[in-house]
Design an enzyme around this catalytic site. Sequence first.
Site, PDB file in Angstrom:
ATOM      1  N   ASP A 180       3.372   0.045  12.295  1.00  0.00           N
ATOM      2  CA  ASP A 180       2.205  -0.519  11.599  1.00  0.00           C
ATOM      3  C   ASP A 180       1.944  -1.984  11.970  1.00  0.00           C
ATOM      4  O   ASP A 180       0.928  -2.544  11.567  1.00  0.00           O
ATOM      5  CB  ASP A 180       2.379  -0.401  10.072  1.00  0.00           C
ATOM      6  N   LYS A 200       0.831  -1.209   0.000  1.00  0.00           N
ATOM      7  CA  LYS A 200       0.000   0.000   0.000  1.00  0.00           C
ATOM      8  C   LYS A 200       0.868   1.263   0.000  1.00  0.00           C
ATOM      9  O   LYS A 200       0.697   2.137  -0.842  1.00  0.00           O
ATOM     10  CB  LYS A 200      -0.892   0.003   1.251  1.00  0.00           C
ATOM     11  N   ASN A 201       1.802   1.332   0.946  1.00  0.00           N
ATOM     12  CA  ASN A 201       2.533   2.590   1.109  1.00  0.00           C
ATOM     13  C   ASN A 201       3.516   2.856  -0.024  1.00  0.00           C
ATOM     14  O   ASN A 201       3.884   4.009  -0.263  1.00  0.00           O
ATOM     15  CB  ASN A 201       3.257   2.613   2.461  1.00  0.00           C
ATOM     16  N   ARG A 219      -9.307  -0.275   3.736  1.00  0.00           N
ATOM     17  CA  ARG A 219      -8.386   0.763   3.241  1.00  0.00           C
ATOM     18  C   ARG A 219      -7.051   0.154   2.851  1.00  0.00           C
ATOM     19  O   ARG A 219      -6.382   0.652   1.939  1.00  0.00           O
ATOM     20  CB  ARG A 219      -8.110   1.789   4.348  1.00  0.00           C
ATOM     21  N   ARG A 263      -0.363  14.554  13.068  1.00  0.00           N
ATOM     22  CA  ARG A 263       0.547  14.240  11.956  1.00  0.00           C
ATOM     23  C   ARG A 263       0.989  15.531  11.272  1.00  0.00           C
ATOM     24  O   ARG A 263       0.495  15.921  10.221  1.00  0.00           O
ATOM     25  CB  ARG A 263      -0.120  13.251  10.992  1.00  0.00           C
ATOM     26  N   CYS A 313      -5.860  12.632  12.499  1.00  0.00           N
ATOM     27  CA  CYS A 313      -5.824  11.214  12.214  1.00  0.00           C
ATOM     28  C   CYS A 313      -5.945  10.487  13.534  1.00  0.00           C
ATOM     29  O   CYS A 313      -5.507  10.978  14.567  1.00  0.00           O
ATOM     30  CB  CYS A 313      -4.495  10.916  11.537  1.00  0.00           C
TER      31      CYS A 313
HETATM   32  C1  UD1 Z   1       4.108   6.556   6.852  1.00  0.00           C
HETATM   33  C2  UD1 Z   1       3.186   5.422   6.525  1.00  0.00           C
HETATM   34  C3  UD1 Z   1       2.497   4.868   7.774  1.00  0.00           C
HETATM   35  C4  UD1 Z   1       3.543   4.515   8.830  1.00  0.00           C
HETATM   36  C5  UD1 Z   1       4.498   5.682   9.072  1.00  0.00           C
HETATM   37  C6  UD1 Z   1       5.635   5.334  10.001  1.00  0.00           C
HETATM   38  C7  UD1 Z   1       2.487   5.972   4.273  1.00  0.00           C
HETATM   39  C8  UD1 Z   1       1.397   6.372   3.358  1.00  0.00           C
HETATM   40  N1  UD1 Z   1       2.200   5.883   5.566  1.00  0.00           N
HETATM   41  O1  UD1 Z   1       3.305   7.610   7.386  1.00  0.00           O
HETATM   42  O2  UD1 Z   1       1.753   3.717   7.420  1.00  0.00           O
HETATM   43  O3  UD1 Z   1       2.889   4.206  10.042  1.00  0.00           O
HETATM   44  O4  UD1 Z   1       5.074   6.115   7.819  1.00  0.00           O
HETATM   45  O5  UD1 Z   1       6.319   4.234   9.542  1.00  0.00           O
HETATM   46  O6  UD1 Z   1       3.575   5.682   3.837  1.00  0.00           O
HETATM   47  N2  UD1 Z   1       6.486  13.914  11.882  1.00  0.00           N
HETATM   48  C9  UD1 Z   1       6.770  15.195  12.285  1.00  0.00           C
HETATM   49  N3  UD1 Z   1       6.856  16.172  11.327  1.00  0.00           N
HETATM   50  C10 UD1 Z   1       6.684  15.914   9.999  1.00  0.00           C
HETATM   51  C11 UD1 Z   1       6.395  14.586   9.597  1.00  0.00           C
HETATM   52  C12 UD1 Z   1       6.313  13.602  10.570  1.00  0.00           C
HETATM   53  O7  UD1 Z   1       6.928  15.459  13.469  1.00  0.00           O
HETATM   54  O8  UD1 Z   1       6.788  16.848   9.191  1.00  0.00           O
HETATM   55  C13 UD1 Z   1       6.381  12.839  12.903  1.00  0.00           C
HETATM   56  C14 UD1 Z   1       4.956  12.265  12.981  1.00  0.00           C
HETATM   57  O9  UD1 Z   1       4.137  13.040  13.825  1.00  0.00           O
HETATM   58  C15 UD1 Z   1       5.197  10.886  13.537  1.00  0.00           C
HETATM   59  C16 UD1 Z   1       6.568  10.519  12.956  1.00  0.00           C
HETATM   60  O10 UD1 Z   1       7.150  11.723  12.497  1.00  0.00           O
HETATM   61  O11 UD1 Z   1       5.296  10.941  14.936  1.00  0.00           O
HETATM   62  C17 UD1 Z   1       6.504   9.517  11.829  1.00  0.00           C
HETATM   63  O12 UD1 Z   1       5.722  10.013  10.785  1.00  0.00           O
HETATM   64  P1  UD1 Z   1       6.050   9.720   9.260  1.00  0.00           P
HETATM   65  O13 UD1 Z   1       7.240   8.826   9.155  1.00  0.00           O
HETATM   66  O14 UD1 Z   1       6.089  11.013   8.545  1.00  0.00           O
HETATM   67  O15 UD1 Z   1       4.766   8.904   8.831  1.00  0.00           O
HETATM   68  P2  UD1 Z   1       3.923   9.079   7.502  1.00  0.00           P
HETATM   69  O16 UD1 Z   1       4.813   9.342   6.349  1.00  0.00           O
HETATM   70  O17 UD1 Z   1       2.787   9.996   7.756  1.00  0.00           O
END
Ligand code: UD1
Length: 418
Positions: A305, A22-23, A397, A122, A117
């Site tokens: 996950d 998916k991701n 999903r 996020r 979320c």
């Molecule tokens: C992606 C995955 C999700 C998985 C996650 C962590 C997709 C579509 N989704 O989500 O399934 O659970 O990686 O492996 O690929 N953060 C910040 N600032 C930012 C961005 C992130 O503080 O600008 C923090 C978030 O709040 C969270 C952590 O970083 O605590 C991890 O988030 P991130 O790795 O960005 O997850 P996603 O890319 O949203």
Amino acid sequence: MEIIKVKGGKPLTGRVRISGAKNAALVLMAASVLAHGESVIENVPRIQDVEILISLLQSIGVEVEWRQDSTLAIHVPDNVCQRTPYDLSKRLRASNLLLGSIIGRLGFAEISLPGGCDIGSRPMDLHLKGLQMLGFETQVEHGYILGKAVRPKGSKIYLDFPSVGATENIMMAACVVPGSTIIENVAKEPEIVDLANFLNAMGAKVRGAGTDIIRIEGVPILKGVRYGVIPDRIEAGTYMTAAAISGGDVTLENVIPTHVQPVVAKLRESGAKIVEVDDEIRVTAEQKAVPLDIKTMPYPGFPTDMQSQMMALLSLANGTSVIVENVFENRLQVADELRRMGARIKVEGHTAVVEGVERLYGTCVKATDLRAGAALLVAGLAADGTTEVGHAQHIYRGYENVIEKFTNLGADLEAVEN
Ligand code: UD1
């Protein structure tokens, strides 16, 4: 509300084919916006998140069609629209991945903030910081990120946290920004490597994906390609956990064993027997799980996950386990639903103490997010009686043909609409 009813107590046996990730599929679909000509992506799972992203792409003028069961053809016209609509974006967190690709393609973008979320806050600060360092001006106004190229130029960017989404958005934009970009402390997830391979096939110059530092030389143009998505390591981990909790014997086909190593290691520690041969993994479990400790971490650490599904397994372990969730703050909330099934779990802050019980009992529970839903299904497979998992739309999903796949393994489950 959609419901999945599971009658527990049947050991899963047989073979299950793992779908495309998916991701990875979502980010490749977003990255296709960068390419001139047609991109054809194979091994795309037919799940709701993918369908929503198709609608989002179509809403901005991109032509998307299913060619065969799991092959998507994507063609981006020159006059693609820079603004993503809120009503679709709010349904898909990964809609934020259109920021890097639209801004890279057009030099400007208006991306609806996907909103809150269930698994925690996020933020997108790291995405924006990276784009600003590449010479894009960004501001947040009326629920939208507005970005435009001012002086686009390669740069050195350090991420405070190895965010998957931020790494992906910055990579996509940097591919078509003139000059050299170095991104440090990047995410190392297999989906990042898949994105780098896809971008390179399109003509980009990305090196280092899968390590802490990614180096990118900007190129003027990217071209559409044909590419196959990697298998879904989280779907694989979920079926492995289901095999273990049910005391079954399941062989997974189409897996990349290195991608699931953190899960394999923990399942082995729990007493499951796991044999890997090429792209197949066989999981057998004969007794209750041995308790163990888990800390979620960015890859190659234990994936957040898979944390909920492991909590389900450890609820029936022969002793007490400790789970520390380090990535998303609300992700231990599945404990409330597992408790309704008889689990003994105490949550304090980021830590859950799971005291294994003799039995779980079927009852009505609700999926609060995708992986919580998967965990409740997994728990239901081993519970006495029938478990009704409500809000099952969360499960659809991210899991392709979930009813069919579990049924083929001998599980007794059915989808009902309420
Ligand atoms: C992606 C995955 C999700 C998985 C996650 C962590 C997709 C579509 N989704 O989500 O399934 O659970 O990686 O492996 O690929 N953060 C910040 N600032 C930012 C961005 C992130 O503080 O600008 C923090 C978030 O709040 C969270 C952590 O970083 O605590 C991890 O988030 P991130 O790795 O960005 O997850 P996603 O890319 O949203």
